[in-house]
Design a protein around this motif. Sequence first.
Motif, PDB file in Angstrom:
ATOM      1  N   HIS A  76     -17.511  12.886 -47.344  1.00  0.00           N
ATOM      2  CA  HIS A  76     -16.444  13.474 -46.787  1.00  0.00           C
ATOM      3  C   HIS A  76     -16.597  14.734 -45.893  1.00  0.00           C
ATOM      4  CE1 HIS A  76     -12.456  15.382 -46.210  1.00  0.00           C
ATOM      5  NE2 HIS A  76     -11.966  14.236 -46.391  1.00  0.00           N
ATOM      6  N   GLY A  77     -17.411  15.597 -46.622  1.00  0.00           N
ATOM      7  CA  GLY A  77     -17.773  16.735 -45.668  1.00  0.00           C
ATOM      8  C   GLY A  77     -17.011  18.158 -45.529  1.00  0.00           C
ATOM      9  N   ASN A  78     -15.600  17.764 -45.775  1.00  0.00           N
ATOM     10  CA  ASN A  78     -14.815  19.103 -45.604  1.00  0.00           C
ATOM     11  C   ASN A  78     -13.366  18.873 -46.812  1.00  0.00           C
ATOM     12  OD1 ASN A  78     -13.631  21.186 -44.445  1.00  0.00           O
ATOM     13  ND2 ASN A  78     -12.280  20.250 -43.151  1.00  0.00           N
ATOM     14  N   LEU A  79     -13.800  18.740 -47.822  1.00  0.00           N
ATOM     15  CA  LEU A  79     -12.704  18.515 -48.920  1.00  0.00           C
ATOM     16  C   LEU A  79     -11.963  19.982 -48.971  1.00  0.00           C
ATOM     17  CD1 LEU A  79     -14.674  16.783 -52.015  1.00  0.00           C
ATOM     18  CD2 LEU A  79     -13.242  15.776 -50.183  1.00  0.00           C
ATOM     19  N   ARG A  80     -10.476  19.562 -48.564  1.00  0.00           N
ATOM     20  CA  ARG A  80      -9.538  20.831 -48.916  1.00  0.00           C
ATOM     21  C   ARG A  80      -8.696  20.754 -49.940  1.00  0.00           C
ATOM     22  NH1 ARG A  80      -9.288  23.822 -44.394  1.00  0.00           N
ATOM     23  NH2 ARG A  80      -6.973  24.287 -44.592  1.00  0.00           N
ATOM     24  N   LYS A  81      -8.199  19.338 -50.221  1.00  0.00           N
ATOM     25  CA  LYS A  81      -7.263  19.013 -51.207  1.00  0.00           C
ATOM     26  C   LYS A  81      -7.701  17.946 -52.269  1.00  0.00           C
ATOM     27  CE  LYS A  81      -3.498  20.328 -48.171  1.00  0.00           C
ATOM     28  NZ  LYS A  81      -2.261  19.736 -47.402  1.00  0.00           N
ATOM     29  N   VAL A  82      -7.674  18.346 -53.571  1.00  0.00           N
ATOM     30  CA  VAL A  82      -8.421  17.429 -54.558  1.00  0.00           C
ATOM     31  C   VAL A  82      -7.358  17.114 -55.781  1.00  0.00           C
ATOM     32  CG1 VAL A  82     -10.248  17.092 -56.004  1.00  0.00           C
ATOM     33  CG2 VAL A  82     -10.738  18.235 -53.831  1.00  0.00           C
ATOM     34  N   VAL A  83      -7.266  16.084 -56.110  1.00  0.00           N
ATOM     35  CA  VAL A  83      -6.499  15.513 -57.171  1.00  0.00           C
ATOM     36  C   VAL A  83      -7.361  15.167 -58.513  1.00  0.00           C
ATOM     37  CG1 VAL A  83      -4.873  13.783 -58.324  1.00  0.00           C
ATOM     38  CG2 VAL A  83      -4.099  14.811 -56.226  1.00  0.00           C
ATOM     39  N   VAL A  84      -7.236  15.811 -59.563  1.00  0.00           N
ATOM     40  CA  VAL A  84      -8.245  15.650 -60.696  1.00  0.00           C
ATOM     41  C   VAL A  84      -7.502  14.968 -61.759  1.00  0.00           C
ATOM     42  CG1 VAL A  84      -9.800  16.410 -62.340  1.00  0.00           C
ATOM     43  CG2 VAL A  84      -9.805  17.429 -60.182  1.00  0.00           C
ATOM     44  N   VAL A  85      -7.784  13.901 -62.087  1.00  0.00           N
ATOM     45  CA  VAL A  85      -7.122  12.967 -63.205  1.00  0.00           C
ATOM     46  C   VAL A  85      -7.912  12.996 -64.451  1.00  0.00           C
ATOM     47  CG1 VAL A  85      -5.859  10.905 -64.096  1.00  0.00           C
ATOM     48  CG2 VAL A  85      -5.759  11.580 -61.688  1.00  0.00           C
ATOM     49  N   GLY A  86      -7.782  13.659 -65.667  1.00  0.00           N
ATOM     50  CA  GLY A  86      -8.681  13.735 -66.725  1.00  0.00           C
ATOM     51  C   GLY A  86      -9.547  15.076 -66.442  1.00  0.00           C
ATOM     52  N   GLY A  87     -10.694  15.205 -67.262  1.00  0.00           N
ATOM     53  CA  GLY A  87     -11.377  16.218 -67.082  1.00  0.00           C
ATOM     54  C   GLY A  87     -11.024  17.763 -67.694  1.00  0.00           C
ATOM     55  N   GLY A  88      -9.918  17.556 -68.650  1.00  0.00           N
ATOM     56  CA  GLY A  88      -9.634  18.602 -69.130  1.00  0.00           C
ATOM     57  C   GLY A  88     -10.568  19.577 -70.073  1.00  0.00           C
ATOM     58  N   ASN A  89     -11.812  19.051 -70.311  1.00  0.00           N
ATOM     59  CA  ASN A  89     -12.703  19.929 -70.854  1.00  0.00           C
ATOM     60  C   ASN A  89     -13.337  20.777 -70.101  1.00  0.00           C
ATOM     61  OD1 ASN A  89     -14.607  18.560 -69.212  1.00  0.00           O
ATOM     62  ND2 ASN A  89     -15.160  17.026 -70.608  1.00  0.00           N
ATOM     63  N   LYS A  95     -17.767  22.131 -61.403  1.00  0.00           N
ATOM     64  CA  LYS A  95     -18.333  22.036 -60.219  1.00  0.00           C
ATOM     65  C   LYS A  95     -17.533  22.002 -58.791  1.00  0.00           C
ATOM     66  CE  LYS A  95     -22.289  20.530 -61.777  1.00  0.00           C
ATOM     67  NZ  LYS A  95     -23.661  21.215 -61.327  1.00  0.00           N
ATOM     68  N   LEU A  96     -16.436  21.853 -58.782  1.00  0.00           N
ATOM     69  CA  LEU A  96     -15.414  21.983 -57.847  1.00  0.00           C
ATOM     70  C   LEU A  96     -15.343  23.179 -57.470  1.00  0.00           C
ATOM     71  CD1 LEU A  96     -12.344  19.405 -58.425  1.00  0.00           C
ATOM     72  CD2 LEU A  96     -13.874  19.292 -56.506  1.00  0.00           C
ATOM     73  N   SER A 101     -14.750  24.955 -49.023  1.00  0.00           N
ATOM     74  CA  SER A 101     -13.648  24.293 -48.122  1.00  0.00           C
ATOM     75  C   SER A 101     -12.465  24.013 -48.857  1.00  0.00           C
ATOM     76  CB  SER A 101     -13.925  23.115 -47.441  1.00  0.00           C
ATOM     77  OG  SER A 101     -14.310  22.219 -48.460  1.00  0.00           O
ATOM     78  N   LEU A 102     -12.587  24.183 -50.459  1.00  0.00           N
ATOM     79  CA  LEU A 102     -11.406  23.780 -51.225  1.00  0.00           C
ATOM     80  C   LEU A 102     -10.315  24.838 -51.121  1.00  0.00           C
ATOM     81  CD1 LEU A 102     -10.620  21.678 -53.175  1.00  0.00           C
ATOM     82  CD2 LEU A 102     -11.606  22.983 -55.044  1.00  0.00           C
ATOM     83  N   ARG A 103      -9.140  24.321 -50.921  1.00  0.00           N
ATOM     84  CA  ARG A 103      -7.705  25.015 -50.787  1.00  0.00           C
ATOM     85  C   ARG A 103      -6.648  24.644 -52.075  1.00  0.00           C
ATOM     86  NH1 ARG A 103     -10.793  27.246 -48.293  1.00  0.00           N
ATOM     87  NH2 ARG A 103     -10.984  27.573 -46.076  1.00  0.00           N
ATOM     88  N   ALA A 104      -6.710  23.560 -52.431  1.00  0.00           N
ATOM     89  CA  ALA A 104      -5.876  23.298 -53.577  1.00  0.00           C
ATOM     90  C   ALA A 104      -6.142  22.295 -54.275  1.00  0.00           C
ATOM     91  CB  ALA A 104      -4.510  22.849 -52.759  1.00  0.00           C
TER      92      ALA A 104
END
Length: 305
Positions: A76-89, A95-96, A101-104
């Motif tokens: 992708h090269g420019n991740l700004r908005k990410v949805v994570v499902v799971g990964g509560g540990n 990593k994220l 570039s991450l904004r939300a």
Amino acid sequence: MTGAAPLQHPVLEEADSRLLEIGDVMAEGDTGLTSYRLVRLAAYGRALLIDGLIQSSEFDQELYHEMLMSPAAALHGNLRKVVVVGGGNGGILNKLQHLPSLRAVRHVDLDPVLAELCRYHMPHLQPQTPFPFDYRMEFDDPHAWLVRQRGDLAGWADLVLLDLPDAAGTSYANTVFETGTLAAAADLLAPGGILATHVGHSHPASVGFQASTTARLRHLFADVVIYDQYIPSFAVPWGFAIATRDRKLNGFAGKSMARRIAALPPAMRRHYDHTTHLALLHRPALLRDALDAAARTTTNKETTT
């Protein structure tokens, strides 16, 4: 608790198993949502087991999380908005958080009690807070949450990450891997967005889950790439998928990937470099043949479930 009996751990469901030496049991029980054990394994350090299956170990959790998300981030090269499902540990956020570039981030997981236990017993997984981006966490049934967010978050995410436990037995993950829920996850993607998920183990003797999940993804998305990485604590190669709705993923095998991987933050490529990426492009013939045979019997059935 020390001196625990060796752990008989399934490799291929009931068909194959191994014995692992446990140093001690840090916590175990049932939250009402999850049956869990938090243990120290002699070979792999602190480990989380859900329904008797290793989900994360101190030895190779970074490898697993990089294989899940770093190829998608590089493409992708420019991740700004990410949805994570799971990964509560905490491991995927660890990593994220390094993406400049991450904004939300919008995050949902099933079990708040297990998440709190991991914060206490698995400190190596935990991200540094406060985050420099807008982070919102909810505890809810992931299937119901994804369906509900089709309204509020439609077209919002550059990346949807499904960081789920094994879809074995009665695990809630089974409902997330259904066609309808995967379609809901796809609807959250912005133009050019990518969905990334695991697709179970890549063992040629037992490929049913990977074949059926791949069939569903290919039914819903314009392009899908499946790749494998051996995860030592799992004792098998593990399958991962990236998928897009509106473009081809030719770049995954392209010459530009060396540059794209090098542009990732160092914390997202400790185990994922260009040499490792090249190895992802070549799946062994025995596995390919097994998946092709399974696909011939599952494609029509699975795309409707």
